[in-house]
Scaffold this motif. Sequence first.
Motif, mmCIF file in Angstrom:
data_model
loop_
_atom_site.group_PDB
_atom_site.id
_atom_site.type_symbol
_atom_site.label_atom_id
_atom_site.label_comp_id
_atom_site.label_asym_id
_atom_site.label_seq_id
_atom_site.Cartn_x
_atom_site.Cartn_y
_atom_site.Cartn_z
ATOM 1 N N TYR A 191 6.709 61.061 44.608
ATOM 2 C CA TYR A 191 7.113 59.838 44.401
ATOM 3 C C TYR A 191 6.586 58.750 45.240
ATOM 4 O O TYR A 191 6.174 57.504 45.262
ATOM 5 N N LEU B 86 3.262 57.742 43.597
ATOM 6 C CA LEU B 86 3.391 56.779 42.675
ATOM 7 C C LEU B 86 3.924 55.524 43.050
ATOM 8 O O LEU B 86 3.500 54.376 42.506
ATOM 9 N N LEU B 87 4.993 55.419 44.008
ATOM 10 C CA LEU B 87 5.183 54.015 44.640
ATOM 11 C C LEU B 87 3.887 53.651 45.377
ATOM 12 O O LEU B 87 3.895 52.193 45.404
ATOM 13 N N PHE C 218 2.150 51.836 42.814
ATOM 14 C CA PHE C 218 2.754 50.570 42.118
ATOM 15 C C PHE C 218 2.635 49.479 43.223
ATOM 16 O O PHE C 218 2.421 48.312 42.925
ATOM 17 N N TRP D 161 10.649 49.237 41.713
ATOM 18 C CA TRP D 161 9.967 50.761 41.241
ATOM 19 C C TRP D 161 11.052 51.670 41.299
ATOM 20 O O TRP D 161 11.133 52.359 39.918
ATOM 21 N N LYS E 64 12.860 50.849 37.908
ATOM 22 C CA LYS E 64 12.249 51.258 36.652
ATOM 23 C C LYS E 64 12.300 52.712 36.514
ATOM 24 O O LYS E 64 12.030 53.409 35.481
ATOM 25 N N THR E 65 11.853 53.379 37.823
ATOM 26 C CA THR E 65 11.757 54.915 37.574
ATOM 27 C C THR E 65 12.943 55.785 37.535
ATOM 28 O O THR E 65 13.077 56.746 36.598
ATOM 29 N N PHE E 66 14.195 55.183 37.912
ATOM 30 C CA PHE E 66 15.068 56.091 37.951
ATOM 31 C C PHE E 66 16.593 55.447 37.369
ATOM 32 O O PHE E 66 17.689 55.793 37.589
ATOM 33 N N ASP E 67 16.287 54.002 36.657
ATOM 34 C CA ASP E 67 17.299 53.443 35.711
ATOM 35 C C ASP E 67 18.450 53.284 36.714
ATOM 36 O O ASP E 67 19.683 53.265 36.155
#
Length: 334
Positions: A81, A84-85, A88, A189, A192-195
């Motif tokens: 994570y 990825l963050l 972003f 982020w 978008k990633t964890f709804d």
Amino acid sequence: MESEDGAVRTLPGSGRCSRGLLFGRTHGRTGLSSRSRLLQPPSLSQKNVDHQRTAFLLRKQWTLYSVTPLYRFSDAHLKDYARLLSAFVAAEKQKGLAVEVGVELDIKVSFSSFPDLRGSDQDQAAILVQLSSRSGASRKNSEEKLLWSGWFCSVSGEDFSENVPEDFTCLPLFLTNGAESYTAIVGSWFQKTFDCYFRRLAISPLNLTWMAAMWTGCKVDKNVPALELVFSVPHLPQPLDISYAIHPEDAKALWDTVQKTPGEVTQKEVDVFMDCLYSHFHRHFKIHLSAAKLVKVSTAIASAHCSGIIKFLQSQYLTGVLMLLTELAISQIE
């Protein structure tokens, strides 16, 4: 949270819904309909809390949010994570967001787990997210500068987590310290990633009275400041605030005469405590504080503003304060 014009406030720059908003249940032990509250989580001893590790949370202003359950989040993947963050944030930097003028920044993202900050073994461990940087001219030799911190937690929120599917992780309380531009990027982020869905968490005058009463009853060894209540007077051409400071020994003595059950506080006790303070103020100044709006409470344990700003002051009561804030966050989600 609703602003003065009535608009609901979410994360800066956000406005999407998620499947998390579909979750709901009737209010139980942690709901706002409860008539009593515990001062501290009953399940875990304060000896479990590493006060040195949580010291950085103290004496900072934290902005409060509620957040719906995270879909397919796992604390086993925190390094992924962070990577990825970080990518972003770098992409958002290219758009000209959150960049200090004239300085090239290398943003580092870190995720870490805080298992101490929970009320029971059923709670998810708190997750800390931090953004730091080094100046572009001397990145190898310079120390990292902390730019922004945010953390997710749930203290005694097991009643809520038991009612969501296994694929969802419940960390309903989110606290941030740093520029709103970074909050917007990180929040975007996560959404978008964890709804999930973030919303600013305001604190009502009623819950501020609870905080004033509950925290006045807590024992602090030394350097106890006055209990301070700040009220906003409505319907005036110019804004007017009234600050009401009560000597800590007087406030504690009053609370001790009101509270009946050690470790637990009831709505009736809160009402009696506040009515006594209002009566004392009226006797001296002929002003009815009950007609004004309570907007801020400051005690030796913490200070809280109605806009959703909190400052923690005592590490030994940290989980107790977070338990109350978790309750408020869950109530907003439901």
